[in-house]
Write an enzyme that holds these catalytic residues in place. Structure first.
Site, mmCIF file in Angstrom:
data_model
loop_
_atom_site.group_PDB
_atom_site.id
_atom_site.type_symbol
_atom_site.label_atom_id
_atom_site.label_comp_id
_atom_site.label_asym_id
_atom_site.label_seq_id
_atom_site.Cartn_x
_atom_site.Cartn_y
_atom_site.Cartn_z
ATOM 1 N N GLU A 1 -23.466 -18.217 15.381
ATOM 2 C CA GLU A 1 -24.145 -18.297 14.096
ATOM 3 C C GLU A 1 -24.723 -16.911 13.786
ATOM 4 O OE1 GLU A 1 -27.050 -21.780 12.315
ATOM 5 O OE2 GLU A 1 -27.399 -21.074 14.329
ATOM 6 N N LYS B 1 -46.540 -27.925 16.469
ATOM 7 C CA LYS B 1 -46.566 -26.493 16.790
ATOM 8 C C LYS B 1 -45.605 -25.789 15.832
ATOM 9 C CE LYS B 1 -44.234 -23.589 19.044
ATOM 10 N NZ LYS B 1 -44.402 -22.410 18.154
ATOM 11 N N PRO B 2 -46.155 -25.085 14.838
ATOM 12 C CA PRO B 2 -45.265 -24.368 13.920
ATOM 13 C C PRO B 2 -44.792 -23.066 14.558
ATOM 14 C CG PRO B 2 -47.550 -23.949 13.323
ATOM 15 C CD PRO B 2 -47.583 -24.861 14.526
ATOM 16 N N CYS C 1 -29.588 -23.054 8.846
ATOM 17 C CA CYS C 1 -28.634 -23.580 9.838
ATOM 18 C C CYS C 1 -27.446 -24.239 9.160
ATOM 19 C CB CYS C 1 -29.334 -24.524 10.790
ATOM 20 S SG CYS C 1 -30.314 -25.726 9.934
ATOM 21 N N SER D 1 -33.255 -23.509 17.754
ATOM 22 C CA SER D 1 -31.987 -23.123 18.380
ATOM 23 C C SER D 1 -31.518 -24.172 19.388
ATOM 24 C CB SER D 1 -32.171 -21.783 19.093
ATOM 25 O OG SER D 1 -33.163 -21.922 20.095
ATOM 26 N N GLU E 1 -32.723 -30.984 15.765
ATOM 27 C CA GLU E 1 -31.898 -30.404 14.694
ATOM 28 C C GLU E 1 -31.668 -28.960 15.099
ATOM 29 O OE1 GLU E 1 -30.607 -28.453 12.109
ATOM 30 O OE2 GLU E 1 -32.325 -28.761 10.776
ATOM 31 N N GLU F 1 -32.712 -36.730 9.876
ATOM 32 C CA GLU F 1 -33.977 -36.601 9.143
ATOM 33 C C GLU F 1 -33.713 -36.871 7.665
ATOM 34 O OE1 GLU F 1 -35.157 -32.534 10.644
ATOM 35 O OE2 GLU F 1 -36.855 -33.722 11.321
ATOM 36 N N TRP G 1 -39.105 -21.011 11.616
ATOM 37 C CA TRP G 1 -39.671 -20.120 10.601
ATOM 38 C C TRP G 1 -38.847 -20.088 9.313
ATOM 39 C CZ3 TRP G 1 -35.731 -16.937 9.481
ATOM 40 C CH2 TRP G 1 -34.768 -16.763 10.476
ATOM 41 N N ASN G 2 -37.604 -20.603 9.318
ATOM 42 C CA ASN G 2 -36.761 -20.351 8.133
ATOM 43 C C ASN G 2 -37.131 -21.218 6.933
ATOM 44 O OD1 ASN G 2 -35.656 -22.556 9.427
ATOM 45 N ND2 ASN G 2 -33.534 -21.956 9.085
HETATM 46 P P1 ADP Z 1 -35.037 -19.376 16.263
HETATM 47 O O1 ADP Z 1 -33.969 -18.805 17.124
HETATM 48 O O2 ADP Z 1 -34.565 -19.898 14.966
HETATM 49 O O3 ADP Z 1 -36.285 -18.562 16.171
HETATM 50 P P2 ADP Z 1 -36.234 -21.018 18.286
HETATM 51 O O4 ADP Z 1 -35.532 -22.196 18.848
HETATM 52 O O5 ADP Z 1 -36.438 -19.841 19.158
HETATM 53 O O6 ADP Z 1 -35.420 -20.700 16.967
HETATM 54 O O7 ADP Z 1 -37.640 -21.420 17.691
HETATM 55 C C1 ADP Z 1 -37.902 -22.605 16.996
HETATM 56 C C2 ADP Z 1 -39.268 -23.109 17.396
HETATM 57 O O8 ADP Z 1 -39.252 -23.369 18.794
HETATM 58 C C3 ADP Z 1 -40.419 -22.138 17.145
HETATM 59 O O9 ADP Z 1 -41.584 -22.881 16.774
HETATM 60 C C4 ADP Z 1 -40.614 -21.516 18.508
HETATM 61 O O10 ADP Z 1 -41.926 -21.042 18.731
HETATM 62 C C5 ADP Z 1 -40.342 -22.700 19.406
HETATM 63 N N1 ADP Z 1 -39.978 -22.351 20.788
HETATM 64 C C6 ADP Z 1 -39.285 -21.272 21.223
HETATM 65 N N2 ADP Z 1 -39.162 -21.306 22.564
HETATM 66 C C7 ADP Z 1 -39.774 -22.440 22.986
HETATM 67 C C8 ADP Z 1 -40.006 -23.054 24.266
HETATM 68 N N3 ADP Z 1 -39.558 -22.502 25.380
HETATM 69 N N4 ADP Z 1 -40.685 -24.232 24.302
HETATM 70 C C9 ADP Z 1 -41.148 -24.799 23.182
HETATM 71 N N5 ADP Z 1 -40.978 -24.267 21.959
HETATM 72 C C10 ADP Z 1 -40.288 -23.121 21.856
#
Ligand code: ADP
Length: 484
Positions: free
Chosen positions: A385, A181-182, A290, A235, A256, A462, A157-158
């Site tokens: 972080e 998948k955004p 990040c 993450s 990343e 990237e 989302w950032n």
């Molecule tokens: P942040 O901590 O920056 O929100 P996330 O790693 O939780 O980062 O999220 C980054 C992306 O990964 C988002 O699109 C989120 O919906 C997706 N996401 C989170 N959990 C899962 C999962 N278990 N499987 C697939 N995608 C995921």
């Protein structure tokens, strides 16, 4: 604040599946809110595993054709998309500020940055090169670069636009298709991008935007044998989970992941360059990148002067709604982000940290910038972080101690240092164990340079020409030449 889009058609509340705009057969939806106000902006469909599977199949059909297109044709599509993004900068920026919160001027900057990947990879599409070998008189080997195939992307989302074009553009340039998948927190930027892709002439099914819950969509993407590559930004926790889930189908991966960027200021640095570089690195996107400086190490000879100058600049930052042109620091993305920042600041203060200037102030998701001095390695803020506008400063005496502390993290994405000593510049630049090092600058992201990390910050790069390689496979084509 409500939308006042010049082109309201860019705001879609449906998913883009196999070339069609649809709600989900699940009948379920998610709401998306404005982090500044907490107000609901709209809804998005909660797509099912079956819908994700159908998007993958459409991507497979589309890719079989797209891989045979000419590089000029791929470049033309990307350039048309690029131009449409620039033409709609204002609307794309408004959508982003509404769902993500960043100041409108930063959002406009991101639109330009995101579009630059389309232009860069349009050019790269026409420069894919193989090799020809003559190992023996009766053998020729042609090394061909071919598209990986059907790919998937999961984005955060950032940077709701740039993290998508940085993946999509090289994928399409290489001849791949993509199921995206955004983030469920910022889906409208992704959907607006898809509207423009469609207008640019995107072949049906080549790119899908599957909206909804990660747990419904993620496992379908990772389990699919059709998807040959997954590109993820997010993450480290989720990245390593996706890596495990992708093991059964042995997918190629670009990851990343998280960082914990050090920024070192040496006594011999140019003070004003170091201060402005620190401000730029730390406070962009309210500290939610990040590559934001997360730990600032300052040598004792320059320490007090640096803190004074920094404190004066921090005091001038305005916090508020991103649509207000006076604002430099927007809201944090959600309540969990606010809670983490609060925890880090309280922990630092309990362990001997000292606030310089105004103390932490929290109003809803607005978090005031805080400058912390006397920070030590035992504090949470040093180890994790923070992802917020908190600037922790450590004092150090010797170069090797600073480098050692900077490297004492499982992460290895960005790092920065400031010095005017040429020998030190080389020494420290080579000693920092990070994928990106900035010397006398607070910025390490640009379209032409590879972006990525080492250690638990991820795999692959990237941007740059390496960004395209990530979507290409190598085929060694051996040709026997029987003696005449
Ligand atoms: P942040 O901590 O920056 O929100 P996330 O790693 O939780 O980062 O999220 C980054 C992306 O990964 C988002 O699109 C989120 O919906 C997706 N996401 C989170 N959990 C899962 C999962 N278990 N499987 C697939 N995608 C995921």
């Amino acid at each position: 604040m409500t939308f006042s889009l010049n082109d309201p058609d860019l705001f879609r509340q449906t998913a883009f599946l196999g070339g069609d705009w649809k709600t989900s057969t699940s009948g379920k939806s998610l709401t998306v809110d404005n982090p500044s106000t907490g107000e609901v902006i709209g809804t998005i469909p909660a797509c099912t595993a079956e819908e994700t599977g159908a998007a993958i199949e459409s991507a497979q059909v589309a890719q079989a054709k797209w891989r045979r297109s000419s590089s000029a044709e791929r470049a033309a599509l990307l350039m048309a998309w690029y131009q449409l993004m620039l033409d709609h900068t204002e609307d794309l920026a408004q959508i982003m500020t509404m769902e993500q919160g960043k100041p409108l001027v930063e959002a406009k900057g991101e639109v330009t940055y995101a579009a630059s990947f389309l232009k860069w990879f349009a050019a790269e599409a026409e420069h894919v090169q193989g090799e020809a070998l003559v190992p023996t008189p009766d053998r020729r080997v042609i090394i061909l670069k071919e598209p990986v195939g059907v790919t998937a992307a999961i984005t955060p989302w950032n940077f709701p636009l740039a993290m998508i074009t940085r993946k999509c553009a090289p994928a399409l340039a290489a001849g791949c298709s993509m199921v995206l998948k955004p983030s469920e927190l910022t889906p409208y930027s992704a959907l607006a991008l898809a509207v423009l892709a469609e207008r640019a002439g995107l072949p049906k099914g080549l790119l899908s935007v599957v909206t909804g819950y990660a747990q419904d969509i993620g496992p379908t993407l990772t389990a699919s044998p059709i998807i040959r590559k997954l590109s993820f930004t997010g993450s480290t926790k989720v990245g390593s989970l996706l890596m495990r889930q992708s093991a059964d189908t042995v997918k190629k991966l670009s990851l990343e992941l998280g960082g914990n960027a050090p920024l070192i200021v040496f006594d011999d640095a140019d003070l004003s360059v170091a201060v402005s570089g620190t401000m730029m690195s730390k406070f962009r996107n309210a500290g939610q990148t990040c590559v934001c400086a997360n730990r600032v190490y300052v040598q004792s000879g320059i320490h007090d002067a640096f803190l004074d100058r920094l404190a004066a600049k921090v005091a001038r930052l305005n916090i508020g709604d991103g649509f207000d042109p006076q604002v430099q620091i927007g809201p944090l993305i959600n309540d969990a982000a606010v809670a983490k920042v609060k925890e880090h600041v309280e922990d630092a203060l309990a362990k001997g940290g000292r606030v310089i200037g105004k103390p932490l102030e929290i109003r809803g998701r607005f978090v005031s910038p805080v400058l912390l001095a006397d920070v030590t390695a035992e504090m949470k803020i040093a180890q994790e972080e923070t992802f917020g506008p908190i600037l922790p400063v450590f004092r150090f005496e010797y170069e090797n101690d600073a480098v050692e502390q900077a490297n004492a993290t499982p992460f290895g994405l960005a790092s920065y240092f400031f010095t005017n000593d040429i020998s030190r510049a080389w020494r420290v630049g080579e000693a920092l164990d990070f994928g990106m090092v900035g010397l006398n600058t607070g910025s390490v992201s640009m379209v032409s340079a590879p972006f990525g990390g080492v250690k638990q910050s991820g795999l692959g790069r990237e941007g740059g020409s390496l960004g395209l390689e990530e979507f290409l496979e190598v085929k060694s084509f051996h040709i026997g030449l029987p003696a005449a």
